[in-house]
Every structure is written in structure tokens, then in C-alpha cells.
Design a protein around this motif. Sequence first.
Motif, PDB file in Angstrom:
ATOM      1  N   UNK A 118     -36.122 -56.950  11.907  1.00 16.49           N
ATOM      2  CA  UNK A 118     -34.823 -56.406  11.526  1.00 16.49           C
ATOM      3  C   UNK A 118     -34.038 -55.934  12.746  1.00 16.49           C
ATOM      4  N   UNK A 119     -34.705 -55.234  13.654  1.00 15.00           N
ATOM      5  CA  UNK A 119     -34.006 -54.723  14.838  1.00 15.00           C
ATOM      6  C   UNK A 119     -33.442 -55.861  15.679  1.00 15.00           C
ATOM      7  N   UNK A 120     -34.235 -56.905  15.857  1.00 16.68           N
ATOM      8  CA  UNK A 120     -33.749 -58.029  16.660  1.00 16.68           C
ATOM      9  C   UNK A 120     -32.601 -58.751  15.953  1.00 16.68           C
ATOM     10  N   UNK A 121     -32.825 -59.162  14.708  1.00 17.29           N
ATOM     11  CA  UNK A 121     -31.838 -59.991  14.015  1.00 17.29           C
ATOM     12  C   UNK A 121     -30.525 -59.243  13.761  1.00 17.29           C
ATOM     13  N   UNK A 122     -30.612 -57.987  13.344  1.00 16.60           N
ATOM     14  CA  UNK A 122     -29.388 -57.244  13.035  1.00 16.60           C
ATOM     15  C   UNK A 122     -28.577 -56.954  14.290  1.00 16.60           C
ATOM     16  N   UNK A 123     -29.243 -56.745  15.420  1.00 17.47           N
ATOM     17  CA  UNK A 123     -28.487 -56.512  16.650  1.00 17.47           C
ATOM     18  C   UNK A 123     -27.906 -57.801  17.221  1.00 17.47           C
ATOM     19  N   UNK A 124     -28.534 -58.934  16.934  1.00 12.34           N
ATOM     20  CA  UNK A 124     -27.891 -60.215  17.256  1.00 12.34           C
ATOM     21  C   UNK A 124     -26.604 -60.365  16.447  1.00 12.34           C
ATOM     22  N   UNK A 125     -26.646 -59.964  15.181  1.00  9.37           N
ATOM     23  CA  UNK A 125     -25.454 -59.999  14.336  1.00  9.37           C
ATOM     24  C   UNK A 125     -24.349 -59.122  14.931  1.00  9.37           C
ATOM     25  N   UNK A 126     -24.714 -57.938  15.387  1.00  6.41           N
ATOM     26  CA  UNK A 126     -23.729 -57.019  15.969  1.00  6.41           C
ATOM     27  C   UNK A 126     -23.055 -57.658  17.176  1.00  6.41           C
ATOM     28  N   UNK A 127     -23.839 -58.281  18.048  1.00  6.03           N
ATOM     29  CA  UNK A 127     -23.250 -58.923  19.226  1.00  6.03           C
ATOM     30  C   UNK A 127     -22.317 -60.058  18.833  1.00  6.03           C
ATOM     31  N   UNK A 128     -22.651 -60.735  17.773  1.00  8.73           N
ATOM     32  CA  UNK A 128     -21.813 -61.853  17.331  1.00  8.73           C
ATOM     33  C   UNK A 128     -20.508 -61.372  16.705  1.00  8.73           C
ATOM     34  N   UNK A 129     -20.592 -60.317  15.893  1.00  8.66           N
ATOM     35  CA  UNK A 129     -19.429 -59.865  15.122  1.00  8.66           C
ATOM     36  C   UNK A 129     -18.565 -58.893  15.908  1.00  8.66           C
ATOM     37  N   UNK A 130     -19.185 -58.056  16.733  1.00  4.41           N
ATOM     38  CA  UNK A 130     -18.454 -57.002  17.450  1.00  4.41           C
ATOM     39  C   UNK A 130     -18.735 -57.068  18.953  1.00  4.41           C
ATOM     40  N   UNK A 131     -18.373 -58.161  19.606  1.00  5.15           N
ATOM     41  CA  UNK A 131     -18.719 -58.318  21.024  1.00  5.15           C
ATOM     42  C   UNK A 131     -18.001 -57.342  21.952  1.00  5.15           C
ATOM     43  N   UNK A 132     -16.880 -56.796  21.513  1.00  6.23           N
ATOM     44  CA  UNK A 132     -16.091 -55.943  22.392  1.00  6.23           C
ATOM     45  C   UNK A 132     -16.516 -54.497  22.459  1.00  6.23           C
ATOM     46  N   UNK A 133     -17.424 -54.073  21.601  1.00  5.74           N
ATOM     47  CA  UNK A 133     -17.855 -52.675  21.605  1.00  5.74           C
ATOM     48  C   UNK A 133     -18.711 -52.364  22.821  1.00  5.74           C
ATOM     49  N   UNK A 134     -18.755 -51.092  23.184  1.00  5.92           N
ATOM     50  CA  UNK A 134     -19.656 -50.669  24.249  1.00  5.92           C
ATOM     51  C   UNK A 134     -21.094 -50.803  23.779  1.00  5.92           C
TER      52      UNK A 134
END
Length: 220
Positions: A118-134
Motif C-alpha cells: 500500500x505504501x509503495x503503490x499509493x505514493x506512486x499514485x501521489x507522484x502521478x496525480x500531484x507532481x507539483x507538491x513538495x
Amino acid sequence: MTPSASTLGRRLRPTPVIVLLTLIYLAGVIGIALPVHDHFIRLTPLTLLASLGLAMAFHPGPRKPLWGYVGLCYVVGFVAEAIGTSTGLLFGDYTYGHVLGPTLWHTPLIIGVNWALLLYCLNVVVQRVLPGLSRPLKGGVGAALMVALDILIEPVAIRHEMWTWGETIVPLSNYIGWFLVSLPVSILFHYLFERVRNPVAIAVALLMAGFFAALTLLGV
């Protein structure tokens, strides 16, 4: 990782792997909804292992940082759960059943795989959807997604005796604990890896959410 496993993501296109995973999760929903559900629910550990292995196979970049991160997630998740089941701290008063397989310190060994997946897959999703966040904000969103997915998981897991709570409802401490445990390792993900493009990991995240949402809607 063996050479054949480490090059799987290069030799195969993600589409057939995503189709295979979709069929596995769909079979799980159908199987659990039918009278033979006991046989299907006990395949949960194998599904988690297959999902993690395939998601890792399509990770771009060096293997060592990935193995280190996944190993850390396993240890953090398992230790947190072991503390939780032994003391009631972090998440609340709960106990595991026999569905998830062999246990150590009253905690299924496979539960660390679930945390790592879950930690790996969900954070890959975050990078894909919200690349501009810190990076810290990305980690915060990743931890929030962990909590959101746990909200979907809880009713199904309780109904099928994966675990039981000492209270009549899932305590708020469970969700707070999930966020606090997830936050530092989610932030670390975004410092270790940048611009991860892993369609299989994204598919796994969506399939897991869809799997538990479907079982909840079906009431099984």
C-alpha cells in the motif's frame, strides 16, 4: 532479486500484467460473493505477494533503493501491528483471526507485505496525480490515502474475520495510528524516488480500492 525477475518489467508490457491482476481481483470478488468464499478469502496472502512482486517488477530505476524501501515498509508495518496487538497502543484493541496465515507475536507475517504494498503503490499514485507538491506534502497525501483505503478495508476484513475489534465500532485511534505510522515512510518515498512511472503500481492501488468497495456494496 534474480536477473529474470529484475528484468520482468523490461521484457513485458504493463497492459497484460494489469489485465491479469484485474482478473485476479475480479475472481476474488466473485469467489467471496459465492458460497465457496472461504476458499477465496484464504488466498489473500498470495494475492498480496503477487501484487507486490508485480508492482516492484515494473519499478523504474535501480533495484537496491527499492528493496531497501520495501523492506523498511515491511518492518515498520509489522512492528507497528505487533505493538498494536500486544499492547492496544497505536491502533486500539484488536486481534487477528486465522485468515491471513502464520503469525508471530499474534501478528500475521503477511501484514507487513500489505503495508509495503500500500505504501509503495499509493505514493506512486501521489507522484502521478500531484507532481507539483513538495515532498513532505506528497507524503502527507500518501498517508491520507492509506487511511482512506483502510476505511474501505475495515468492514470487509471484520466481516470475514481477518481481525476483530474489542469495541463495537472501529475506534478513531485506528485511523490516527495509520496516518502517523504511514507519514514518515510516505515522506521518505518521495525523497528516495522522483517521477516514478509505474502503471502496474497504480493499477494495483485502484484494484485494491475497487475490490473492497465492491465487497462493501455487495454486503459480503
